[in-house]
Design a protein around this motif. Structure first.
Motif, short mmCIF file in Angstrom:
data_model
loop_
_atom_site.label_atom_id
_atom_site.label_comp_id
_atom_site.label_asym_id
_atom_site.label_seq_id
_atom_site.Cartn_x
_atom_site.Cartn_y
_atom_site.Cartn_z
N TYR A 9 0.93 -1.29 -0.17
CA TYR A 9 0.00 0.03 0.01
C TYR A 9 0.81 1.21 0.00
N THR A 18 -4.68 9.45 10.92
CA THR A 18 -5.02 9.10 9.44
C THR A 18 -3.80 9.46 8.29
N CYS A 60 -6.71 6.84 -1.55
CA CYS A 60 -7.38 6.44 -0.35
C CYS A 60 -6.92 6.95 1.15
N MET A 91 -6.32 6.09 5.14
CA MET A 91 -5.96 4.94 6.09
C MET A 91 -6.33 5.47 7.60
N LEU A 126 -6.93 -3.84 7.49
CA LEU A 126 -5.48 -4.38 7.02
C LEU A 126 -4.84 -5.17 8.11
N ILE A 134 -5.54 -1.10 11.73
CA ILE A 134 -5.26 -0.15 10.60
C ILE A 134 -6.46 -0.60 9.77
N CYS A 135 -7.12 0.44 9.27
CA CYS A 135 -8.28 0.25 8.27
C CYS A 135 -8.02 1.24 7.02
N ILE A 136 -8.68 0.71 5.94
CA ILE A 136 -8.38 1.45 4.54
C ILE A 136 -9.52 1.72 3.98
#
Length: 542
Positions: free
Chosen positions: A463, A485, A491, A493, A518, A537-539
């Motif tokens: 990523y 973030t 994107c 994250m 993620l 961790i999100c995306i």
């Protein structure tokens, strides 16, 4: 117009090896180069791109190898030059580069240059070092050395003092002398020809000292010297170069790590690592971590270097205690907090550094007797504080919290005697918890700290937002949650972590429930509450 390719070190993860404690191959109780070679497949499996190895040059070991007596030879303690060349070759086969530790501020007093320099004022090597005329007992000024005592040492046969910022056995080089600089450049080019992938420059902000003005770091000619050094050496290859600068701030870090490559790839700075000590005192004077201050400091470096500099990301090294014991929980929540600390660090912009054993969640050691320690700094502190009337319990608390030997106990490979580090007697004792915490057990457990690190390293390569995303700190004043973030064109994250041992509500997460996770150190979906040391961790696409 073709898009400019990122330098390799921007997507890299570096692993630091303290060779004395990594892996012994010959049973003498001291780690060595063949030991490192035997563990290269482990490092490849972990996924790291480069190995920063603490000094292995010939040295009397007055300062753990940071006192170099021959820049072009390997100390027999670690092996031979043939071993070193084999290490470079074998690493290259696994797409791993070797980053050497380089000390250019001073040499050992046993270096041939200094041996010659002491012979006479007319010797060609005399001006390789910093000298002042004087009389015995009348020091040029009152400057003090970092390791204690005056920064000047008398040489009777010359009627002169030489300058040393560190140990008396570490005379400072005279960077004003172009011959010194040429010797250094030729030596670096010689190592580059052997296939070295980069250099970590020890206390590099101190080379432009002006002792008559009591200037040690950030001297007026520092950046002139660094630009010349880079032009003559580093710019002739695709190297990772990192300057250790205890005096760095975000302004001069932009010079050190200018994207034009005129100085270094990146800077090592330590502002975030001195926050749990009393202001104006030394590292042994402990205070609880001011968490909000830590977040704001890390955010400052993220935002102020964005697009105009590059930082190193680290919690641990050979001089610092183990992070899971320092700012996590090395008891019941050891694995959770080790993963949380890794999540927060690896989500930021910069090049992450993993110190040996950090990927296993290795902890500080609690030896019971002062004789079990090896670090001169610990011995000096113990003696001084006993004389000053500190209680033994206070002294031991400081040693357990901040002693450098916490990082130097042997790497814990398996549950066999001495943790698989050596078949002999280790130069320093192994942490007794090696039977529970070791690489073999971690690799066999898919939910281990080790496998969590592997996933973080992979994400950085998958990523681009990890490398290029803009940083924004969220919940700035929150006393428990570290959230931020990272955003690029495609994107956004979220990195969100509970830095405490309590459950904590986090409304922020409700906005991110539909986002792709993620990595998450808790099994299952996100709730509105974060468990102790929970991290995710999100995306999501824009």
């Amino acid at each position: 117009m073709t898009e400019k390719k990122q330098p390799w070190w921007k997507t890299a993860v570096v692993y630091q090896i303290y060779p004395k404690s990594f892996q012994d191959s010959n049973g003498d109780g001291i780690g060595d180069i063949q030991g490192i070679i035997s563990r290269l497949d482990y490092l490849r499996e972990l996924g790291v791109d480069a190995l920063w190895i603490s000094p292995m040059y010939c040295s009397p070991q007055d300062d753990n190898g940071y006192d170099i007596s021959d820049y072009r030879n390997i100390d027999p303690m670690f092996g031979t030059m043939e071993d070193m060349e084999e290490l470079i070759r074998e690493s290259q086969k696994r797409d791993i580069r070797i980053v050497m530790d380089l000390v250019l501020n001073h040499t050992s007093d046993e270096h041939i240059w200094f041996q010659e320099a002491k012979k006479s004022k007319d010797n060609p090597y005399h001006d390789y070092y910093v000298w002042r005329d004087g009389k015995e007992g009348e020091l040029p000024n009152d400057m003090r050395a970092v390791f204690g005592g005056p920064a000047w040492e008398w040489v009777p046969q010359l009627g002169q003092y030489y300058f040393h910022q560190f140990s008396v056995k570490q005379p400072d080089l005279n960077w004003e002398n172009p011959k010194v600089r040429r010797e250094i450049y030729d030596m670096i080019l010689w190592w580059m020809e052997k296939g070295i992938g980069g250099f970590r420059l020890d206390v590099i902000d101190q080379i432009a000292k002006e002792p008559d003005k009591k200037i040690t770091n950030n001297g007026p000619r520092l950046h002139d010297f660094l630009r010349e050094l880079s032009k003559e050496t580093f710019q002739k290859g695709e190297l990772l170069t990192v300057g250790e600068a205890w005096g760095a701030n975000t302004q001069n870090a932009k010079l050190y790590s200018n994207p034009d490559g005129s100085e270094f790839s990146m800077v090592f700075q330590f502002e975030h690592m001195v926050m749990d000590q009393q202001e104006g005192k030394d590292k042994w004077d402990l205070v609880p971590l001011p968490f909000v201050k830590l977040k704001k400091n890390l955010a400052k470096w993220q935002t102020q270097l964005y697009g105009c500099g590059w930082n190193s990301l680290f919690w641990d090294n050979h001089d610092l205690p183990r992070i899971v014991s320092r700012w996590g929980d090395d008891g019941e929540c050891r694995e959770m907090s080790a993963k949380m600390l890794a999540t927060v660090l690896h989500g930021m912009q910069g090049t992450p550094y993993i110190y040996q054993g950090e990927e296993l969640g290795m902890t500080n050691v609690r030896f019971e007797d002062i004789s079990q320690y090896r670090d001169i700094e610990i011995f000096n502190m113990y003696k001084e504080r006993m004389q000053q009337g500190y209680s033994k319990s206070e002294i031991w608390e400081s040693i357990y919290a901040k002693g450098r030997d916490n990082a130097r106990t042997p790497m814990q490979w398996n549950g066999s005697t001495h943790g698989g580090f050596t078949e002999g007697t280790p130069w320093i004792g192994v942490n007794p918890n090696y039977r529970q915490i070791n690489a073999k057990a971690e690799r066999e457990n898919p939910n281990s700290v080790y496998h969590y690190y592997r996933r973080l390293i992979q994400l950085r390569k998958e990523y681009p937002v990890f490398v290029e995303g803009k940083f924004e700190l969220l919940l700035e004043e929150d006393e428990q949650i570290f959230a931020y973030t990272r955003t690029n064109e495609s994107c956004e994250m979220l990195v969100c972590a509970n830095f405490s041992g309590q459950n904590v509500n986090c409304e922020l997460l409700s906005e991110w429930r539909q986002a792709k996770q993620l990595i998450h150190n808790v099994q299952g979906k996100l709730g509105e509450e974060l468990k102790p040391y929970e991290a995710v961790i999100c995306i999501r696409e824009k």
